[in-house]
Motif scaffolding. Structure first.
Motif, mmCIF file in Angstrom:
data_model
loop_
_atom_site.group_PDB
_atom_site.id
_atom_site.type_symbol
_atom_site.label_atom_id
_atom_site.label_comp_id
_atom_site.label_asym_id
_atom_site.label_seq_id
_atom_site.Cartn_x
_atom_site.Cartn_y
_atom_site.Cartn_z
ATOM 1 N N GLY A 82 45.190 17.750 52.573
ATOM 2 C CA GLY A 82 44.745 18.169 53.895
ATOM 3 C C GLY A 82 45.474 17.470 55.027
ATOM 4 N N HIS A 83 45.001 17.760 56.226
ATOM 5 C CA HIS A 83 45.616 17.292 57.462
ATOM 6 C C HIS A 83 44.964 15.985 57.890
ATOM 7 N N ALA A 84 45.703 14.876 57.774
ATOM 8 C CA ALA A 84 45.158 13.547 58.066
ATOM 9 C C ALA A 84 45.241 13.178 59.536
ATOM 10 N N GLU A 85 45.516 14.134 60.404
ATOM 11 C CA GLU A 85 45.434 13.973 61.855
ATOM 12 C C GLU A 85 46.206 12.738 62.336
ATOM 13 N N GLY A 86 45.536 11.676 62.765
ATOM 14 C CA GLY A 86 46.262 10.506 63.267
ATOM 15 C C GLY A 86 47.179 9.867 62.243
ATOM 16 N N ALA A 87 46.916 10.074 60.954
ATOM 17 C CA ALA A 87 47.766 9.526 59.889
ATOM 18 C C ALA A 87 48.642 10.592 59.251
ATOM 19 N N ALA A 88 48.659 11.802 59.798
ATOM 20 C CA ALA A 88 49.398 12.905 59.163
ATOM 21 C C ALA A 88 50.899 12.660 59.156
ATOM 22 N N GLY A 89 51.450 12.227 60.278
ATOM 23 C CA GLY A 89 52.894 12.006 60.346
ATOM 24 C C GLY A 89 53.357 10.932 59.392
ATOM 25 N N ILE A 90 52.615 9.824 59.333
ATOM 26 C CA ILE A 90 53.035 8.731 58.452
ATOM 27 C C ILE A 90 52.836 9.117 56.994
ATOM 28 N N ALA A 91 51.874 9.997 56.698
ATOM 29 C CA ALA A 91 51.717 10.489 55.323
ATOM 30 C C ALA A 91 52.967 11.235 54.885
ATOM 31 N N GLY A 92 53.511 12.073 55.766
ATOM 32 C CA GLY A 92 54.742 12.784 55.451
ATOM 33 C C GLY A 92 55.928 11.852 55.296
ATOM 34 N N VAL A 93 55.961 10.794 56.096
ATOM 35 C CA VAL A 93 57.060 9.835 55.989
ATOM 36 C C VAL A 93 56.968 9.055 54.682
ATOM 37 N N VAL A 94 55.764 8.626 54.297
ATOM 38 C CA VAL A 94 55.610 7.898 53.030
ATOM 39 C C VAL A 94 56.045 8.770 51.863
ATOM 40 N N LYS A 95 55.647 10.039 51.878
ATOM 41 C CA LYS A 95 56.091 10.963 50.826
ATOM 42 C C LYS A 95 57.617 11.035 50.792
ATOM 43 N N THR A 96 58.238 11.145 51.954
ATOM 44 C CA THR A 96 59.693 11.261 52.028
ATOM 45 C C THR A 96 60.381 9.982 51.576
ATOM 46 N N VAL A 97 59.857 8.841 52.001
ATOM 47 C CA VAL A 97 60.425 7.550 51.609
ATOM 48 C C VAL A 97 60.365 7.374 50.089
ATOM 49 N N LEU A 98 59.219 7.719 49.502
ATOM 50 C CA LEU A 98 59.093 7.586 48.049
ATOM 51 C C LEU A 98 59.990 8.583 47.320
ATOM 52 N N ALA A 99 60.143 9.788 47.876
ATOM 53 C CA ALA A 99 61.033 10.776 47.261
ATOM 54 C C ALA A 99 62.476 10.277 47.260
ATOM 55 N N LEU A 100 62.917 9.671 48.352
ATOM 56 C CA LEU A 100 64.271 9.116 48.408
ATOM 57 C C LEU A 100 64.406 7.920 47.468
ATOM 58 N N HIS A 101 63.347 7.123 47.391
ATOM 59 C CA HIS A 101 63.359 5.950 46.509
ATOM 60 C C HIS A 101 63.438 6.360 45.038
ATOM 61 N N HIS A 102 62.636 7.363 44.655
ATOM 62 C CA HIS A 102 62.628 7.838 43.263
ATOM 63 C C HIS A 102 63.680 8.912 43.008
ATOM 64 N N ARG A 103 64.348 9.355 44.071
ATOM 65 C CA ARG A 103 65.376 10.396 44.011
ATOM 66 C C ARG A 103 64.842 11.683 43.366
ATOM 67 N N THR A 104 63.605 12.005 43.724
ATOM 68 C CA THR A 104 62.947 13.213 43.251
ATOM 69 C C THR A 104 62.012 13.726 44.340
ATOM 70 N N VAL A 105 62.057 15.028 44.592
ATOM 71 C CA VAL A 105 61.148 15.633 45.570
ATOM 72 C C VAL A 105 59.993 16.281 44.812
ATOM 73 N N PRO A 106 58.743 15.907 45.130
ATOM 74 C CA PRO A 106 57.600 16.486 44.420
ATOM 75 C C PRO A 106 57.458 17.982 44.704
ATOM 76 N N PRO A 107 56.775 18.708 43.810
ATOM 77 C CA PRO A 107 56.555 20.141 44.038
ATOM 78 C C PRO A 107 55.533 20.374 45.144
ATOM 79 N N SER A 108 55.486 21.598 45.641
ATOM 80 C CA SER A 108 54.526 21.982 46.674
ATOM 81 C C SER A 108 53.404 22.800 46.054
ATOM 82 N N ARG A 109 52.182 22.402 46.354
ATOM 83 C CA ARG A 109 51.070 23.255 45.948
ATOM 84 C C ARG A 109 51.148 24.586 46.712
ATOM 85 N N PHE A 110 50.702 25.643 46.111
ATOM 86 C CA PHE A 110 50.696 26.990 46.685
ATOM 87 C C PHE A 110 52.094 27.584 46.829
#
Length: 511
Positions: free
Chosen positions: A353-381
């Motif tokens: 869901g939409h974490a509002e005040g924490a939404a942007g940093i949630a997307g950044v953490v996902k991106t940082v971990l994807a670059l770190h693990h060199r894998t992009v997770p799948p998208s639901r739906f």
């Protein structure tokens, strides 16, 4: 125009629905799990505010009612050890739980950066926090006869950042940012800007959100923005609105040159960030495709990248029909001319869901971990892509399975757009190859400490549970970190081990 000085992400910590830490967050994403659930009973009586059946198309919605009883909620948001931070129990009871979450998360993020929090005391370290919700104050300050001095320091957006700076004794810039849904990505932009300007040598950038009342659920329903099932379905044909979520995350930032010189671990590199405003659009809550497009173009140009350089995009992706369309059009203007294949598109909001005040940093953490693990997770739906968005023509694609990133430098883009018109965007890159400061050390002694003998046993068990989920090759680094980075509290236990299984067993025996 010269590219901005690169900024390294050297540490992080987070809590989101279905994930107690960064490791569980990554598992949630890679497994494509749903982190939403029914409103916990201790929050509010959800059925009391629920619409009786779906509203007919075009029909007026009864005021004071929400169309959903579901959302993304974290476990035990009130769990807090005030003595650890030297806070009196009465003061802790008056504090907004968002302050407590930020304090805990910041401590762990600093340790993750291989820095003892005490070592930052007295330094010019900055704190930049995105926060949108202030529901605790609405609940606590309505009864005038109960208000004490502690309620003043326990509430207010500003205290989200100042609480961290005070208890860690940090002397750099300290501020909270409220630009609605883009708050925490704007905070990241301000943190990177402060580092480049020399205002601080370390910066903590984060965001927080807690859902304590049904007020925004009701607002989203009345405005026609709320998904009846409480789930965001970004870029999907079934997208029907926002599902709310909560969470907290903190990144530790440092100028890349300084991090490399000190042999710190680097998760990812910030190549460029930017902020702008929609101006006058179709309405103050409506997105502006042209403003989004202009911002993305400007940040990509400043970072020295083009559409062909972007490996994947973490979109704002709320799952509203208008929002998804505007974002797809803005991105498609840039990606439509790619010479390679389509670029992967996703949004972490599909998971919880939409974490509002924490939404942007949630997307950044996902991106940082994807670059770190060199894998992009799948998208639901992703199996239910909205054909009206014309994603294939715009050279965009939703991932049905994980995407392994190629060798070499990979770039990613992150967007966050705030209700009211404040937009933020960032370009990140995979980290350079470097030797970690503890990488050459052999396994040895792992140390756990606590402020009291009573707390030591639970700490040993918690560490054992966490280490049992980690690979064997982390042992040397973890032993080094436990002695050189973790706080040296008065009650301690140490376990010598040559492998992870022996260490885990030894910690449980010591407990």
């Amino acid at each position: 125009m010269s590219a901005p000085e690169p900024v390294a992400v050297v540490g992080l910590d987070c809590r989101f629905p279905g994930a107690r830490d960064a490791g569980e967050f990554w598992q949630l994403l890679m497994e494509g799990r749903d982190g939403t659930r029914r409103v916990p009973e201790e929050r509010w009586e959800a059925d009391r505010y629920r619409l009786d059946g779906p509203a007919a198309p075009g029909a007026a919605r009864p005021p004071g009612r929400s169309n959903t009883v579901r959302g993304g909620f974290i476990d035990d948001p009130d769990a807090f050890d005030p003595a650890f931070f030297g806070i009196a129990p009465r003061e802790a009871a008056a504090m907004d739980p968002q302050q407590r979450l930020l304090l805990q998360c910041s401590w762990r993020a600093v340790e993750d950066a291989t820095v003892a929090p005490e070592d930052l005391a007295g330094t010019d370290t900055g704190v930049f926090v995105g926060v949108m919700a202030n529901e605790w104050a609405h609940l606590q300050l309505a009864d005038y006869d109960r208000i004490t001095a502690r309620h003043g320091s326990g509430n207010g957006y500003f205290m989200g950042a100042n609480r961290v700076s005070y208890h860690l004794d940090l002397r750099g810039p300290s501020l909270a940012v409220d630009t609605a849904c883009s708050s925490s990505l704007v905070a990241l932009h301000l943190a990177a800007t402060a580092l480049r300007a020399g205002d601080c040598d370390y910066a903590l950038a984060g965001g927080t959100n807690l859902i304590m009342t049904p007020v925004l659920n009701i607002f989203y329903t009345q405005a026609g923005l709320s998904a009846p099932d409480g789930r965001c379905k970004p870029f999907s044909a079934s997208a029907d609105g926002i599902g709310r979520a909560e969470g907290v995350a903190v990144l530790v930032l440092r100028r890349l040159a300084d991090a490399l010189a000190d042999r710190q671990p680097v998760y990812a590199v910030l190549r460029g960030t930017g902020v702008n405003q929609d101006g006058r659009s179709n309405g103050i809550t409506a997105p502006n495709r042209w403003a989004q497009q202009q911002l993305i173009e400007r940040v990509w140009r400043a970072a020295g990248v083009g559409a062909d350089d972007i490996g994947f995009i973490e979109a704002h992706g709320t799952g509203t029909l208008l929002g998804d369309m505007m974002e797809a059009q803005a991105l498609g203007h840039l990606t439509g001319g790619r010479s390679g294949g389509s670029v992967a598109l996703g949004s972490v909001k599909s998971n919880f869901g939409h974490a509002e005040g924490a939404a942007g940093i949630a997307g950044v953490v996902k991106t940082v971990l994807a670059l770190h693990h060199r894998t992009v997770p799948p998208s639901r739906f992703a199996d239910d892509e909205n054909p009206g968005l014309q994603l294939p023509e715009r050279r965009l694609r939703l991932l049905r399975s994980p995407l392994r990133l190629p060798s070499g430098t990979v770039h990613a883009a992150v967007s966050s757009f705030g209700m009211g018109g404040t937009n933020a965007h960032a370009v990140l890159a995979s980290p350079p190859r470097a030797v970690h400061r503890s990488g050459a050390r052999v396994p040895g002694v792992f140390t756990v400490s606590a402020r009291s003998a009573r707390q030591l046993g639970p700490n040993l068990l918690a560490q054992a549970d966490a280490l049992a989920r980690l690979p064997q090759d982390r042992l040397a680094q973890l032993c080094w970190t436990s002695n050189r980075v973790k706080s040296r509290l008065p009650h301690r236990a140490a376990v010598a081990a040559g492998d992870m299984a022996t260490l885990v067993a030894g910690l449980r025996e010591a407990a």
